[in-house]
Design a protein around this motif. Structure first.
Motif, PDB file in Angstrom:
ATOM      1  N   GLY A  46       0.817  -1.386  -0.069  1.00 57.76           N
ATOM      2  CA  GLY A  46       0.141  -0.087   0.082  1.00 57.76           C
ATOM      3  C   GLY A  46       0.781   1.206   0.032  1.00 57.76           C
ATOM      4  O   GLY A  46       0.240   2.501  -0.411  1.00 57.76           O
ATOM      5  N   LYS A  47       1.840   1.174   0.419  1.00 55.93           N
ATOM      6  CA  LYS A  47       2.690   2.486   0.349  1.00 55.93           C
ATOM      7  C   LYS A  47       2.987   2.959  -1.063  1.00 55.93           C
ATOM      8  O   LYS A  47       2.655   4.264  -1.358  1.00 55.93           O
ATOM      9  N   PHE A  48       3.181   2.271  -2.026  1.00 57.65           N
ATOM     10  CA  PHE A  48       3.087   2.471  -3.447  1.00 57.65           C
ATOM     11  C   PHE A  48       1.644   2.628  -3.790  1.00 57.65           C
ATOM     12  O   PHE A  48       0.566   1.661  -3.622  1.00 57.65           O
ATOM     13  N   PRO A  49       1.253   3.535  -4.590  1.00 52.83           N
ATOM     14  CA  PRO A  49      -0.070   4.031  -5.273  1.00 52.83           C
ATOM     15  C   PRO A  49      -0.678   2.488  -5.758  1.00 52.83           C
ATOM     16  O   PRO A  49       0.018   2.193  -6.853  1.00 52.83           O
ATOM     17  N   LEU A  50      -1.660   2.110  -5.467  1.00 48.85           N
ATOM     18  CA  LEU A  50      -2.432   0.805  -6.155  1.00 48.85           C
ATOM     19  C   LEU A  50      -3.216   1.478  -7.431  1.00 48.85           C
ATOM     20  O   LEU A  50      -4.231   2.288  -7.622  1.00 48.85           O
ATOM     21  N   PRO A  51      -2.574   0.932  -8.703  1.00 49.70           N
ATOM     22  CA  PRO A  51      -3.328   1.292  -9.899  1.00 49.70           C
ATOM     23  C   PRO A  51      -4.583   0.551 -10.154  1.00 49.70           C
ATOM     24  O   PRO A  51      -4.615  -0.772 -10.026  1.00 49.70           O
ATOM     25  N   VAL A  52      -5.424   1.340 -10.615  1.00 49.74           N
ATOM     26  CA  VAL A  52      -6.919   0.618 -11.002  1.00 49.74           C
ATOM     27  C   VAL A  52      -7.011   1.209 -12.363  1.00 49.74           C
ATOM     28  O   VAL A  52      -7.281   2.418 -12.619  1.00 49.74           O
ATOM     29  N   GLU A  53      -7.152   0.198 -13.264  1.00 51.16           N
ATOM     30  CA  GLU A  53      -7.650   0.591 -14.794  1.00 51.16           C
ATOM     31  C   GLU A  53      -8.979   0.672 -14.824  1.00 51.16           C
ATOM     32  O   GLU A  53      -9.833  -0.376 -14.688  1.00 51.16           O
ATOM     33  N   VAL A  54      -9.552   1.781 -15.424  1.00 52.52           N
ATOM     34  CA  VAL A  54     -11.109   2.093 -15.492  1.00 52.52           C
ATOM     35  C   VAL A  54     -11.084   2.571 -17.011  1.00 52.52           C
ATOM     36  O   VAL A  54     -10.307   3.024 -17.809  1.00 52.52           O
ATOM     37  N   ILE A  55     -12.474   2.158 -17.309  1.00 51.95           N
ATOM     38  CA  ILE A  55     -12.923   2.768 -18.853  1.00 51.95           C
ATOM     39  C   ILE A  55     -13.138   4.235 -18.867  1.00 51.95           C
ATOM     40  O   ILE A  55     -13.478   4.720 -17.388  1.00 51.95           O
ATOM     41  N   PRO A  56     -12.997   4.793 -19.832  1.00 52.68           N
ATOM     42  CA  PRO A  56     -13.140   6.185 -19.809  1.00 52.68           C
ATOM     43  C   PRO A  56     -14.646   6.649 -19.531  1.00 52.68           C
ATOM     44  O   PRO A  56     -14.851   7.844 -18.858  1.00 52.68           O
ATOM     45  N   PHE A  57     -15.544   5.892 -20.066  1.00 51.37           N
ATOM     46  CA  PHE A  57     -16.983   6.226 -20.259  1.00 51.37           C
ATOM     47  C   PHE A  57     -17.469   6.358 -18.456  1.00 51.37           C
ATOM     48  O   PHE A  57     -17.060   5.373 -17.701  1.00 51.37           O
ATOM     49  N   GLY A  58     -17.917   7.391 -18.032  1.00 48.75           N
ATOM     50  CA  GLY A  58     -18.352   7.436 -16.890  1.00 48.75           C
ATOM     51  C   GLY A  58     -17.226   7.477 -15.643  1.00 48.75           C
ATOM     52  O   GLY A  58     -17.674   6.653 -14.514  1.00 48.75           O
ATOM     53  N   MET A  59     -15.916   7.872 -15.994  1.00 49.15           N
ATOM     54  CA  MET A  59     -14.917   7.687 -15.200  1.00 49.15           C
ATOM     55  C   MET A  59     -15.010   8.263 -13.762  1.00 49.15           C
ATOM     56  O   MET A  59     -14.804   7.825 -12.629  1.00 49.15           O
ATOM     57  N   ARG A  60     -15.794   9.382 -13.723  1.00 50.07           N
ATOM     58  CA  ARG A  60     -16.099  10.382 -12.461  1.00 50.07           C
ATOM     59  C   ARG A  60     -16.761   9.287 -11.412  1.00 50.07           C
ATOM     60  O   ARG A  60     -16.576   9.337 -10.346  1.00 50.07           O
ATOM     61  N   THR A  61     -18.038   8.784 -12.186  1.00 42.11           N
ATOM     62  CA  THR A  61     -18.839   7.839 -11.266  1.00 42.11           C
ATOM     63  C   THR A  61     -17.795   6.892 -10.722  1.00 42.11           C
ATOM     64  O   THR A  61     -18.135   6.420  -9.677  1.00 42.11           O
ATOM     65  N   THR A  62     -17.105   6.290 -11.601  1.00 43.95           N
ATOM     66  CA  THR A  62     -16.328   5.115 -11.228  1.00 43.95           C
ATOM     67  C   THR A  62     -15.317   5.399  -9.785  1.00 43.95           C
ATOM     68  O   THR A  62     -15.274   4.864  -8.885  1.00 43.95           O
ATOM     69  N   LYS A  63     -14.867   6.663 -10.182  1.00 40.54           N
ATOM     70  CA  LYS A  63     -13.945   7.114  -9.296  1.00 40.54           C
ATOM     71  C   LYS A  63     -14.767   7.363  -7.790  1.00 40.54           C
ATOM     72  O   LYS A  63     -14.246   6.881  -6.736  1.00 40.54           O
ATOM     73  N   THR A  64     -16.079   7.844  -7.840  1.00 44.71           N
ATOM     74  CA  THR A  64     -16.868   8.208  -6.753  1.00 44.71           C
ATOM     75  C   THR A  64     -17.087   6.822  -6.142  1.00 44.71           C
ATOM     76  O   THR A  64     -17.121   6.425  -4.850  1.00 44.71           O
ATOM     77  N   LEU A  65     -17.345   5.755  -6.848  1.00 49.14           N
ATOM     78  CA  LEU A  65     -17.834   4.334  -6.412  1.00 49.14           C
ATOM     79  C   LEU A  65     -16.628   3.735  -5.691  1.00 49.14           C
ATOM     80  O   LEU A  65     -16.723   3.097  -4.663  1.00 49.14           O
ATOM     81  N   ILE A  66     -15.168   4.002  -6.153  1.00 52.38           N
ATOM     82  CA  ILE A  66     -14.016   3.699  -5.641  1.00 52.38           C
ATOM     83  C   ILE A  66     -13.961   4.214  -4.087  1.00 52.38           C
ATOM     84  O   ILE A  66     -13.883   3.480  -3.200  1.00 52.38           O
ATOM     85  N   GLU A  67     -14.115   5.463  -4.295  1.00 53.89           N
ATOM     86  CA  GLU A  67     -13.953   6.287  -2.931  1.00 53.89           C
ATOM     87  C   GLU A  67     -15.053   5.856  -1.939  1.00 53.89           C
ATOM     88  O   GLU A  67     -14.694   5.583  -0.779  1.00 53.89           O
ATOM     89  N   ASP A  68     -16.218   5.472  -2.460  1.00 50.70           N
ATOM     90  CA  ASP A  68     -17.209   5.197  -1.415  1.00 50.70           C
ATOM     91  C   ASP A  68     -16.797   3.772  -0.832  1.00 50.70           C
ATOM     92  O   ASP A  68     -16.984   3.641   0.485  1.00 50.70           O
ATOM     93  N   ALA A  69     -16.188   2.732  -1.519  1.00 57.83           N
ATOM     94  CA  ALA A  69     -15.708   1.495  -1.238  1.00 57.83           C
ATOM     95  C   ALA A  69     -14.788   1.538  -0.281  1.00 57.83           C
ATOM     96  O   ALA A  69     -14.484   0.741   0.636  1.00 57.83           O
TER      97      ALA A  69
END
Length: 262
Positions: free
Chosen positions: A135-158
């Motif tokens: 976890g010290k190194f930032p964990l990369p998560v590959e996401v599709i461009p469509f709805g990326m802000r929504t995906t980011k919010t879902l990740i933050e909530d999780a």
């Protein structure tokens, strides 16, 4: 040549040369992405040129494919290979259970597919990459461009219910534009500080709509090759490590069944 390298590059070179020994004639080999994996590709290219080594490589990125062709390695696709004998790649972090964080080079999706389609995964690294907890190194998560802000919010909530030390999520950039993977996706970097349960994190992230894959490699790595700046190498095998962890202590009493007498 080696005296001209930095300490870090000497360590990477040492690990790559040792890991190259895993490649034998006729093998189908996954070739990783990143600075450490580049050393491996160059070492294998030398063996192809100088020793007549014959194998076919499956690159995990366009960058690796270009380098492999430059040094004389025969390049094929994973579909053409069908299954691989071994994949050799670097890692951004690894822990005592051989779990990894990968994706600093942006190729985590192809890297995970190729590694999973292999009989063995060998990780080449240096001592600085070993951590007690990922976890010290930032964990990369590959996401599709469509709805990326929504995906980011879902990740933050999780992340709100996860055992982590930080919850900052940032979009990886390439200059002024979002970074684009070989598959045309973007990467969100999760600055977590510490991941208390990496397996739970991996499963949770991959259930979120918009997430393609995450950079946690759980139960994938079999061997870690650790290079040092003085040219020495440590090799750790998951089989022997697990055996040591499972071996009961008999220092006090060699008879394990003494206390079971009725």
């Amino acid at each position: 040549m080696s005296s001209e390298l930095s300490a870090n590059d000497r360590a990477k070179n040492a690990a790559a040369r040792r890991a190259a020994d895993f490649v034998k004639d006729g093998m189908r080999v996954g070739l990783g992405t990143g600075s450490t994996a580049a050393w491996l590709v160059k070492c294998l290219g030398e063996r192809v040129r100088d020793n007549g080594l014959k194998f076919r490589g499956v690159p995990t990125s366009t960058r690796t494919a270009e380098l492999a062709r430059e040094v004389g390695i025969e390049v094929i696709t994973l579909d053409e290979a069908g299954w691989l004998d071994v994949t050799i790649d670097g890692a951004d972090e690894f822990d005592g259970d051989f779990n990894l964080i990968k994706g600093g080079g942006g190729a985590l999706l192809q890297e995970k597919i190729v590694a999973t389609a292999s009989d063995k995964m060998v990780v080449i690294t240096d001592p600085a990459k070993e951590v007690a907890s990922l976890g010290k190194f930032p964990l990369p998560v590959e996401v599709i461009p469509f709805g990326m802000r929504t995906t980011k919010t879902l990740i933050e909530d999780a992340l709100g219910s996860m055992d982590v030390s930080g919850r900052d999520v940032t979009l990886r950039m390439n200059g002024d534009a979002p970074y684009v993977t070989d598959e045309g996706n973007h990467i969100l970097d999760l600055h977590l500080g510490r991941i208390g349960n990496a397996r739970q994190m991996a499963l949770t992230l991959n259930q979120l709509p918009g997430v393609v894959e995450n950079g946690l490699f759980i139960d994938v790595c079999d061997v870690v090759v650790i290079g040092h700046s003085d040219g020495t190498v440590d090799l750790r095998d998951i089989t022997s490590t697990m055996a040591k962890q499972a071996r009961p202590s008999t220092e006090k009493n060699e008879n394990l069944f003494t206390d079971l007498d009725g």
